[in-house]
Design a protein around this motif. Structure first.
Motif, PDB file in Angstrom:
ATOM      1  N   PHE A  91     -18.567  25.935  55.854  1.00 39.54           N
ATOM      2  CA  PHE A  91     -18.252  26.840  54.917  1.00 39.54           C
ATOM      3  C   PHE A  91     -19.639  27.731  54.223  1.00 39.54           C
ATOM      4  O   PHE A  91     -20.657  26.763  54.086  1.00 39.54           O
ATOM      5  CB  PHE A  91     -17.579  26.059  53.593  1.00 39.54           C
ATOM      6  CG  PHE A  91     -16.296  25.519  54.032  1.00 39.54           C
ATOM      7  CD1 PHE A  91     -16.008  24.374  54.456  1.00 39.54           C
ATOM      8  CD2 PHE A  91     -15.225  26.473  53.590  1.00 39.54           C
ATOM      9  CE1 PHE A  91     -14.754  24.031  54.383  1.00 39.54           C
ATOM     10  CE2 PHE A  91     -13.783  26.178  54.092  1.00 39.54           C
ATOM     11  CZ  PHE A  91     -13.710  24.827  54.168  1.00 39.54           C
ATOM     12  N   PHE A 106     -16.412  29.615  47.453  1.00 41.98           N
ATOM     13  CA  PHE A 106     -16.599  29.389  48.900  1.00 41.98           C
ATOM     14  C   PHE A 106     -15.995  30.529  49.784  1.00 41.98           C
ATOM     15  O   PHE A 106     -15.085  31.210  49.182  1.00 41.98           O
ATOM     16  CB  PHE A 106     -15.906  28.167  49.116  1.00 41.98           C
ATOM     17  CG  PHE A 106     -16.503  26.918  48.664  1.00 41.98           C
ATOM     18  CD1 PHE A 106     -16.699  26.225  47.441  1.00 41.98           C
ATOM     19  CD2 PHE A 106     -17.230  26.193  49.817  1.00 41.98           C
ATOM     20  CE1 PHE A 106     -17.385  25.175  47.067  1.00 41.98           C
ATOM     21  CE2 PHE A 106     -17.965  24.908  49.351  1.00 41.98           C
ATOM     22  CZ  PHE A 106     -17.885  24.592  48.056  1.00 41.98           C
ATOM     23  N   GLY A 107     -16.674  30.701  50.710  1.00 37.47           N
ATOM     24  CA  GLY A 107     -15.610  31.423  51.991  1.00 37.47           C
ATOM     25  C   GLY A 107     -14.635  30.732  52.470  1.00 37.47           C
ATOM     26  O   GLY A 107     -14.342  29.684  51.996  1.00 37.47           O
ATOM     27  N   GLY A 108     -13.751  31.315  53.025  1.00 36.32           N
ATOM     28  CA  GLY A 108     -12.474  30.887  53.770  1.00 36.32           C
ATOM     29  C   GLY A 108     -12.857  29.596  54.822  1.00 36.32           C
ATOM     30  O   GLY A 108     -11.944  28.750  55.244  1.00 36.32           O
TER      31      GLY A 108
ATOM     32  N   GLY B  40      -6.446  25.091  55.919  1.00 35.60           N
ATOM     33  CA  GLY B  40      -7.008  26.290  56.466  1.00 35.60           C
ATOM     34  C   GLY B  40      -7.785  27.234  55.485  1.00 35.60           C
ATOM     35  O   GLY B  40      -7.992  28.378  55.849  1.00 35.60           O
ATOM     36  N   GLN B  41      -8.121  26.799  54.095  1.00 33.67           N
ATOM     37  CA  GLN B  41      -8.413  27.339  53.089  1.00 33.67           C
ATOM     38  C   GLN B  41      -9.903  27.142  52.911  1.00 33.67           C
ATOM     39  O   GLN B  41     -10.270  25.844  52.879  1.00 33.67           O
ATOM     40  CB  GLN B  41      -7.527  27.641  52.284  1.00 33.67           C
ATOM     41  CG  GLN B  41      -6.368  28.308  52.517  1.00 33.67           C
ATOM     42  CD  GLN B  41      -5.312  28.780  51.632  1.00 33.67           C
ATOM     43  OE1 GLN B  41      -5.796  29.038  50.331  1.00 33.67           O
ATOM     44  NE2 GLN B  41      -3.972  28.801  51.665  1.00 33.67           N
ATOM     45  N   GLY B  42     -10.310  27.717  51.832  1.00 34.35           N
ATOM     46  CA  GLY B  42     -11.647  27.266  51.474  1.00 34.35           C
ATOM     47  C   GLY B  42     -11.337  26.447  50.238  1.00 34.35           C
ATOM     48  O   GLY B  42     -10.149  26.041  49.818  1.00 34.35           O
ATOM     49  N   LEU B  43     -12.465  26.281  49.236  1.00 34.29           N
ATOM     50  CA  LEU B  43     -12.423  25.296  48.188  1.00 34.29           C
ATOM     51  C   LEU B  43     -11.981  26.172  46.984  1.00 34.29           C
ATOM     52  O   LEU B  43     -12.657  26.989  46.697  1.00 34.29           O
ATOM     53  CB  LEU B  43     -13.688  24.487  48.047  1.00 34.29           C
ATOM     54  CG  LEU B  43     -13.520  23.186  48.934  1.00 34.29           C
ATOM     55  CD1 LEU B  43     -13.703  23.564  50.334  1.00 34.29           C
ATOM     56  CD2 LEU B  43     -14.667  22.157  48.448  1.00 34.29           C
TER      57      LEU B  43
END
Lengths: 116, 111
Positions: A91, A106-108, B40-43
């Motif tokens: 990340f 954050f990015g994905g 599958g995602q960010g925070l």
């Protein structure tokens, strides 16, 4: 508003290949901080690097290196001679305002799979 | 050893139940944070606290509550008002305006 984009959702390489993870950010502030974290399968986020907006020097730490370019709003991360243990989700994150709670955007994330 | 601990590691909740996730740090950090991560995602930031007895909402605070009665502790309660609580929850701490360090996380599942 601040935003972080990691366009590569998944990357697969063979051990010993070099790999670059891209990170593009958006901010209106002149003072900001950029981060990279590693999330192995265990789930815990491991801090890798913190870079402030006034320091554009590239950094190298062992097999890891970071390329910060303000002109393109990018903070890319390269792993040289990748190893299976590098397999994780990575990340990129941005902290925009030091007086506003030090919040991270954050990015994905990019899932890196290193095959033996 | 200095660090951040979260408990439990896995938590199962029935519909309509409130549950509390624990986060403790012995790093003497002033600030603490709660994030939610979906597959599958960010925070995404739920709540944060910069000092004892003070906290602010993050981007997705609805259905959650926190307290900060001690510097080293920042528990998160997931209430029945949170419609989709199944997720991975990460706690972090930092000295003000410095790097955030993360705990091992709690995986919450609604049965």
């Amino acid at each position: 508003a601040q935003k972080v984009t990691q366009a590569q959702t998944e990357i697969s390489v063979v051990e010993k290949e070099d790999v670059t993870l891209d990170c593009v950010y958006e901010t209106r502030d002149t003072t900001y901080y950029l981060f990279w974290y590693k999330q192995p399968p265990s789930g815990e986020l491991v801090f890798l690097i913190r870079r402030n907006s006034f320091d554009e020097q590239n950094e190298i730490s062992g097999r890891y290196s970071w390329n910060f370019q303000k002109s393109t709003s990018s903070f890319n991360f390269t792993i040289t001679a990748s190893q299976v243990v590098d397999s994780a989700v990575y990340f990129c994150a941005l902290s925009e305002d030091r007086n506003a709670g030090n919040m991270l955007t954050f990015g994905g994330g990019t899932r890196l799979m290193v095959k033996p | 050893d200095g660090g951040i601990t979260q408990s439990p590691k896995y938590l199962f909740r029935k519909e309509g139940q409130n549950v509390t996730l624990s986060c403790e740090q012995n790093l003497n950090h002033d600030a603490m944070y709660w994030y939610r991560q979906d597959p599958g995602q960010g925070l995404r930031l739920i709540y944060y606290s910069q000092i004892v007895n003070d906290f602010q909402k993050g981007d997705i605070a609805e259905g959650y509550s926190v307290s900060r009665e001690k510097k080293e502790s920042f528990p998160l309660t997931v209430t029945s008002a949170q419609k989709n609580p199944t997720a991975f929850y990460l706690c972090a701490s930092s000295n003000r305006a410095d790097t955030q360090y993360f705990g091992p996380g709690t995986r919450l599942t609604v049965l």
